[in-house]
Design a protein around this motif. Structure first.
Motif, PDB file in Angstrom:
ATOM      1  N   PHE A  74      20.908  13.170  47.156  1.00 32.92           N
ATOM      2  CA  PHE A  74      21.542  12.307  46.156  1.00 32.92           C
ATOM      3  C   PHE A  74      20.951  10.895  46.123  1.00 32.92           C
ATOM      4  O   PHE A  74      21.262  10.119  45.227  1.00 32.92           O
ATOM      5  N   LEU A  75      20.092  10.565  47.082  1.00 31.80           N
ATOM      6  CA  LEU A  75      19.458   9.242  47.100  1.00 31.80           C
ATOM      7  C   LEU A  75      18.073   9.243  46.471  1.00 31.80           C
ATOM      8  O   LEU A  75      17.549   8.184  46.123  1.00 31.80           O
ATOM      9  N   ILE A  76      17.462  10.410  46.327  1.00 34.85           N
ATOM     10  CA  ILE A  76      16.072  10.481  45.878  1.00 34.85           C
ATOM     11  C   ILE A  76      15.903   9.953  44.451  1.00 34.85           C
ATOM     12  O   ILE A  76      15.075   9.072  44.199  1.00 34.85           O
ATOM     13  N   LEU A  77      16.664  10.476  43.508  1.00 37.36           N
ATOM     14  CA  LEU A  77      16.484  10.067  42.109  1.00 37.36           C
ATOM     15  C   LEU A  77      16.771   8.592  41.861  1.00 37.36           C
ATOM     16  O   LEU A  77      15.986   7.932  41.171  1.00 37.36           O
ATOM     17  N   PRO A  78      17.868   8.029  42.395  1.00 36.08           N
ATOM     18  CA  PRO A  78      18.101   6.603  42.107  1.00 36.08           C
ATOM     19  C   PRO A  78      17.057   5.676  42.720  1.00 36.08           C
ATOM     20  O   PRO A  78      16.869   4.565  42.246  1.00 36.08           O
ATOM     21  N   ILE A  79      16.341   6.157  43.730  1.00 38.30           N
ATOM     22  CA  ILE A  79      15.256   5.344  44.298  1.00 38.30           C
ATOM     23  C   ILE A  79      13.988   5.542  43.473  1.00 38.30           C
ATOM     24  O   ILE A  79      13.380   4.587  42.997  1.00 38.30           O
ATOM     25  N   ALA A  98      23.110   5.509  41.749  1.00 39.62           N
ATOM     26  CA  ALA A  98      23.266   6.763  42.500  1.00 39.62           C
ATOM     27  C   ALA A  98      24.432   7.567  41.949  1.00 39.62           C
ATOM     28  O   ALA A  98      24.324   8.783  41.745  1.00 39.62           O
ATOM     29  N   ASN A  99      25.527   6.900  41.682  1.00 39.65           N
ATOM     30  CA  ASN A  99      26.704   7.584  41.142  1.00 39.65           C
ATOM     31  C   ASN A  99      26.420   8.176  39.759  1.00 39.65           C
ATOM     32  O   ASN A  99      26.834   9.296  39.451  1.00 39.65           O
ATOM     33  N   ASN A 100      25.704   7.425  38.923  1.00 41.31           N
ATOM     34  CA  ASN A 100      25.376   7.908  37.575  1.00 41.31           C
ATOM     35  C   ASN A 100      24.450   9.122  37.603  1.00 41.31           C
ATOM     36  O   ASN A 100      24.448   9.924  36.666  1.00 41.31           O
ATOM     37  N   LEU A 101      23.655   9.251  38.646  1.00 42.92           N
ATOM     38  CA  LEU A 101      22.698  10.349  38.731  1.00 42.92           C
ATOM     39  C   LEU A 101      23.228  11.570  39.488  1.00 42.92           C
ATOM     40  O   LEU A 101      22.524  12.572  39.607  1.00 42.92           O
ATOM     41  N   VAL A 102      24.458  11.509  39.981  1.00 43.14           N
ATOM     42  CA  VAL A 102      25.046  12.668  40.679  1.00 43.14           C
ATOM     43  C   VAL A 102      25.047  13.920  39.800  1.00 43.14           C
ATOM     44  O   VAL A 102      24.629  14.996  40.251  1.00 43.14           O
ATOM     45  N   PRO A 103      25.480  13.861  38.534  1.00 45.10           N
ATOM     46  CA  PRO A 103      25.453  15.079  37.717  1.00 45.10           C
ATOM     47  C   PRO A 103      24.044  15.646  37.521  1.00 45.10           C
ATOM     48  O   PRO A 103      23.857  16.868  37.546  1.00 45.10           O
TER      49      PRO A 103
END
Length: 163
Positions: free
Chosen positions: A45-50, A86-91
């Motif tokens: 869950f950290l990969i995309l927001p980074i 990060a929260n926005n990219l969870v879905p």
């Protein structure tokens, strides 16, 4: 989850499960090379927001030689709004995990970690330059950095978020 027809074109191009899945695959592979372990589920869950955040990606070093905590101390601004991103990219992350599971490209091991599987995929290594190639390289650096850390909770704390 919105259907693909209802999503903006930009979202469909940038956040499609195939592209995001390749970012995950590259991070998972580097993590496995560093630790000999499968990637802990919460780290996905950290990969995309980074990686997808251009400002963060542009500030990242070109190699994984610099340690993540040192880099974060030198660039504290990358953590601004990180929790919201990060929260926005969870879905999108969940959708990508489902996509990869359906393709048989990953599996969940008996410890709940994400394991890469061998599967047939089109060779996409021809991307040597440009933004896509840069995203791929940065995803590999993230996998390396995560592999050098001992605890998931430490990584989350460094980024100022909670699982």
């Amino acid at each position: 989850m919105k259907s693909w027809q209802d999503k903006p074109v930009e979202v469909s191009y940038l956040l499609n499960p195939s592209f995001c899945g390749e970012l995950f695959r590259r991070s998972m592979k580097k993590y496995k090379n560093v630790t000999s372990n499968n990637l802990p589920y919460p780290l996905i869950f950290l990969i995309l927001p980074i990686v997808l955040h251009k400002v963060t990606r542009d500030k990242m070093p070109s190699t994984a030689r610099k340690k993540m905590h040192t880099w974060l101390q030198e660039n504290p601004e990358v953590k601004i709004n990180f929790a919201k991103r990060a929260n926005n990219l969870v879905p999108i992350t969940k959708e990508t995990i489902i996509f990869l599971l359906q393709l048989n490209a990953i599996e969940i091991d008996d410890k709940g970690n994400l394991k890469l599987k061998n599967y047939r995929r089109k060779n996409i290594t021809s991307q040597k330059e440009g933004e896509v190639a840069n995203c791929y390289r940065k995803a590999e650096i993230i996998g390396h950095w995560f592999g050098k850390m001992e605890k998931v909770s430490t990584i989350y704390t460094m980024w100022g978020v909670r699982p």
